[in-house]
Design an enzyme around this catalytic site. Sequence first.
Site, PDB file in Angstrom:
ATOM      1  N   TYR A   1      32.997  36.652  13.080  1.00 12.92           N
ATOM      2  CA  TYR A   1      33.969  37.322  12.364  1.00 12.92           C
ATOM      3  C   TYR A   1      34.643  36.357  11.530  1.00 12.92           C
ATOM      4  O   TYR A   1      34.661  35.805  11.238  1.00 12.92           O
ATOM      5  CB  TYR A   1      34.663  38.021  13.501  1.00 12.92           C
ATOM      6  CG  TYR A   1      36.050  38.660  12.985  1.00 12.92           C
ATOM      7  CD1 TYR A   1      35.681  39.841  12.712  1.00 12.92           C
ATOM      8  CD2 TYR A   1      36.953  38.956  14.126  1.00 12.92           C
ATOM      9  CE1 TYR A   1      36.709  40.774  12.300  1.00 12.92           C
ATOM     10  CE2 TYR A   1      38.079  39.716  13.243  1.00 12.92           C
ATOM     11  CZ  TYR A   1      37.684  40.786  12.675  1.00 12.92           C
ATOM     12  OH  TYR A   1      38.190  41.986  12.854  1.00 12.92           O
TER      13      TYR A   1
ATOM     14  N   ARG B   1      37.567  45.878  -1.283  1.00 11.64           N
ATOM     15  CA  ARG B   1      37.766  44.809  -0.600  1.00 11.64           C
ATOM     16  C   ARG B   1      37.708  44.223   0.425  1.00 11.64           C
ATOM     17  O   ARG B   1      38.497  44.797   2.212  1.00 11.64           O
ATOM     18  CB  ARG B   1      39.099  45.895  -0.224  1.00 11.64           C
ATOM     19  CG  ARG B   1      40.749  44.710  -0.663  1.00 11.64           C
ATOM     20  CD  ARG B   1      42.045  45.518  -0.216  1.00 11.64           C
ATOM     21  NE  ARG B   1      41.597  45.973   1.239  1.00 11.64           N
ATOM     22  CZ  ARG B   1      41.436  44.994   2.845  1.00 11.64           C
ATOM     23  NH1 ARG B   1      42.217  43.912   2.416  1.00 11.64           N
ATOM     24  NH2 ARG B   1      41.678  45.375   3.559  1.00 11.64           N
TER      25      ARG B   1
ATOM     26  N   LYS C   1      32.030  43.643  13.121  1.00  9.96           N
ATOM     27  CA  LYS C   1      32.395  44.410  14.070  1.00  9.96           C
ATOM     28  C   LYS C   1      32.162  45.218  15.257  1.00  9.96           C
ATOM     29  O   LYS C   1      32.520  45.553  15.956  1.00  9.96           O
ATOM     30  CB  LYS C   1      33.575  45.727  12.955  1.00  9.96           C
ATOM     31  CG  LYS C   1      34.301  44.752  11.988  1.00  9.96           C
ATOM     32  CD  LYS C   1      35.341  44.963  12.805  1.00  9.96           C
ATOM     33  CE  LYS C   1      36.914  44.211  11.052  1.00  9.96           C
ATOM     34  NZ  LYS C   1      37.992  44.824  11.296  1.00  9.96           N
TER      35      LYS C   1
ATOM     36  N   GLU D   1      36.483  50.591   7.082  1.00 10.23           N
ATOM     37  CA  GLU D   1      36.687  48.874   7.258  1.00 10.23           C
ATOM     38  C   GLU D   1      36.669  48.853   5.678  1.00 10.23           C
ATOM     39  O   GLU D   1      35.959  49.233   4.621  1.00 10.23           O
ATOM     40  CB  GLU D   1      35.782  48.549   7.951  1.00 10.23           C
ATOM     41  CG  GLU D   1      36.153  47.795   8.280  1.00 10.23           C
ATOM     42  CD  GLU D   1      37.193  47.039   9.612  1.00 10.23           C
ATOM     43  OE1 GLU D   1      38.037  46.268   8.559  1.00 10.23           O
ATOM     44  OE2 GLU D   1      36.909  48.024  10.225  1.00 10.23           O
ATOM     45  N   ASP D   2      37.871  47.996   5.114  1.00 11.61           N
ATOM     46  CA  ASP D   2      37.506  46.974   3.970  1.00 11.61           C
ATOM     47  C   ASP D   2      37.763  48.137   2.552  1.00 11.61           C
ATOM     48  O   ASP D   2      36.607  47.551   1.830  1.00 11.61           O
ATOM     49  CB  ASP D   2      36.491  46.361   3.902  1.00 11.61           C
ATOM     50  CG  ASP D   2      37.702  44.867   4.940  1.00 11.61           C
ATOM     51  OD1 ASP D   2      38.571  45.042   5.508  1.00 11.61           O
ATOM     52  OD2 ASP D   2      36.657  44.094   5.544  1.00 11.61           O
TER      53      ASP D   2
ATOM     54  N   ASP E   1      40.323  50.369   9.995  1.00 14.04           N
ATOM     55  CA  ASP E   1      41.571  49.194  11.406  1.00 14.04           C
ATOM     56  C   ASP E   1      42.308  48.393  10.249  1.00 14.04           C
ATOM     57  O   ASP E   1      43.085  47.702  11.096  1.00 14.04           O
ATOM     58  CB  ASP E   1      39.807  48.351  11.568  1.00 14.04           C
ATOM     59  CG  ASP E   1      40.044  47.589  12.681  1.00 14.04           C
ATOM     60  OD1 ASP E   1      41.346  47.726  13.668  1.00 14.04           O
ATOM     61  OD2 ASP E   1      39.837  45.977  12.322  1.00 14.04           O
ATOM     62  N   ASP E   2      42.014  48.505   8.987  1.00 12.16           N
ATOM     63  CA  ASP E   2      42.870  47.592   8.404  1.00 12.16           C
ATOM     64  C   ASP E   2      44.251  48.302   8.112  1.00 12.16           C
ATOM     65  O   ASP E   2      44.777  47.684   8.708  1.00 12.16           O
ATOM     66  CB  ASP E   2      42.409  48.006   6.339  1.00 12.16           C
ATOM     67  CG  ASP E   2      40.891  47.417   6.606  1.00 12.16           C
ATOM     68  OD1 ASP E   2      40.904  45.806   6.783  1.00 12.16           O
ATOM     69  OD2 ASP E   2      40.104  47.975   5.711  1.00 12.16           O
TER      70      ASP E   2
ATOM     71  N   ASN F   1      43.646  37.571   5.894  1.00 12.05           N
ATOM     72  CA  ASN F   1      42.237  36.695   6.024  1.00 12.05           C
ATOM     73  C   ASN F   1      41.639  36.094   4.591  1.00 12.05           C
ATOM     74  O   ASN F   1      41.921  37.199   3.887  1.00 12.05           O
ATOM     75  CB  ASN F   1      41.508  37.600   6.941  1.00 12.05           C
ATOM     76  CG  ASN F   1      42.293  37.524   8.163  1.00 12.05           C
ATOM     77  OD1 ASN F   1      42.619  36.494   8.366  1.00 12.05           O
ATOM     78  ND2 ASN F   1      42.274  38.367   9.015  1.00 12.05           N
TER      79      ASN F   1
ATOM     80  N   ASN G   1      44.656  38.919  15.383  1.00 13.17           N
ATOM     81  CA  ASN G   1      43.442  39.219  15.091  1.00 13.17           C
ATOM     82  C   ASN G   1      43.168  41.262  15.743  1.00 13.17           C
ATOM     83  O   ASN G   1      43.622  41.134  16.988  1.00 13.17           O
ATOM     84  CB  ASN G   1      42.577  38.606  15.993  1.00 13.17           C
ATOM     85  CG  ASN G   1      41.037  38.097  14.680  1.00 13.17           C
ATOM     86  OD1 ASN G   1      40.903  39.571  14.677  1.00 13.17           O
ATOM     87  ND2 ASN G   1      40.447  37.473  15.041  1.00 13.17           N
TER      88      ASN G   1
END
Length: 567
Positions: free
Chosen positions: A115, A168, A186, A258-259, A281-282, A423, A467
């Site tokens: 990760y 992203r 993930k 995600e992202d 999640d972001d 990150n 995290n």
Amino acid sequence: MGDGAVDDNGGFAVDQLVTPWNLSISSGHNLLRDPHHNKGLAFTERERDAHYLHGLLPPTVFTQELQEKKVMHLIRQYEVPLQRYIAMIDLQERNERLFYKLLVDHVEELLPVVYTPTVGEACQKFGSIFRRPQGLYISLKDKGQVLEVLRNWPQRFIQVIVVTDGERILGLGDLGCQGMGIPVGKLSLYTALGGVRPSACLPITIDVGTNNEKLLNDEFYIGLKQHRARGEEYAELLEEFMTAVKRHYGEKILVQFEDFANHNAFELLHKYRNTHLVFNDDIQGTASVVLAGLLSGLKLLGGTLSDHTFLFLGAGEAGTGIAELIALQISKQTGVNVEEARKKIWLVDSKGLLVSSRKETLPHFKLPWAHEHEPVNSLLDAVKEIKPTVLIGTSGVGRQFTQEVVETMSSNNEKPLIMALSNPTSQAECTAEEAYTWSQGRAIFASGSPFDPVTYEDKVFVPGQANNAYIFPGFGLGLIMCGATRVHDDLLLAASEGLASQVTDENFAKGIIYPPYSCIRTISAHIAASVAAKAYELDLASVLPRPNDLVKFAESCMYSPTYPNYR
């Protein structure tokens, strides 16, 4: 020789069509090539007899523990983190249970490998290290056939999907189709840390092109070589995807975004939160884990959440998501409305402090944070003006918490709480050593990526890691085990409280506001229980009757990576 003819050696001509049949029960060579059932040298003599394995393996029989010891020894030989990542992925593709056994038993050592931060480099080089497909790739070419693509996935009983469009990736930008490393990583944590069965997890990348010119000009790039689709074309593909997912897997399938870039992330969450079980999640996971750190940090800072003033550097998905969850928690604790609670929270973006005079130029998700104040152009000036007790970095830009910023925070507060969350490690707003040194050992520090303990004036400081891996595996398990149909904000608050409750006095004595990863499965079980309890309270759960002991129920639902015995 005509079409489909057999040659003189009994082989097939190169142009013959051949049906690739497979066996329904794995045995022999096929069993050794099946990562879901392969045990390598741990197959017993009886299993080798029953499944035609004699001669295909050396005669020695290893225990799973001995295999684990051997693989860890090999992985530790690699000095380059990406080599360790590749070794772990190779193991996952060869022997799934051993992979998860390693991850569960050595979570603190291997989490940074599979990760953040190593997964970021893996995504950047994904085309070069790509071996076997892990997950589904849905591209613009599949428009009108997304349901058929989903049906190509071999597992039918899917409980959680992690999906990205690669625009992203962490703080690394648009990596297009190579963003697949994020859903894969993930979901490996969903299993290792949250106990969700690997066969119930599906990583998906939606490929709508990339605006990364370096990738478009790379002959080894594995995605569509076109610029990103926008507007109606993009929305139609996502709508078809979300409709197909619900039709194929049912109402209770959890879809984790995600992202995605800011503009799509907020829009997708808003569009589908009332019709699907969706979670970003972001936005939400980051918010929940940071709120947990703040709740536990109050034991060191003193006071209640509403007694503190919060300043964010970064007003994107993470920053505004965290800010909103803090405001919700303050509202819940004090009884004031959310609008009033927001006044304790200030955000700085690339143009300075969000203030009311900027409202006409701000996107909708920043508007709630544009408070009455004179314009302030820099973070340092904002720290001097606002005098926050908590400084949170979600900018994606490294080294923004300068020595002067940290020293100003320290002059205003006896114990400044500083969270450098961006990150990977290279993008962190400051390092742990900088935070402790510049604050003369008074800062309470947490980061998004891991930092080693720091010695300052003979005292050892252990940085916390805010995290998302603390939250989303347990959060997802909680949703799954109670059969939740929607994600309510109160479930996120419950997850934060569940995580904060796991921090011990021993942790606080070291200045740590997050519990150690070594007991992450226990932590996840408590988070899952907190989330499920709130879901039952809000009538969002469909698994009835409600189990009496939700923590024990969560533990009983968890996948075990121990080898089974085969008949």
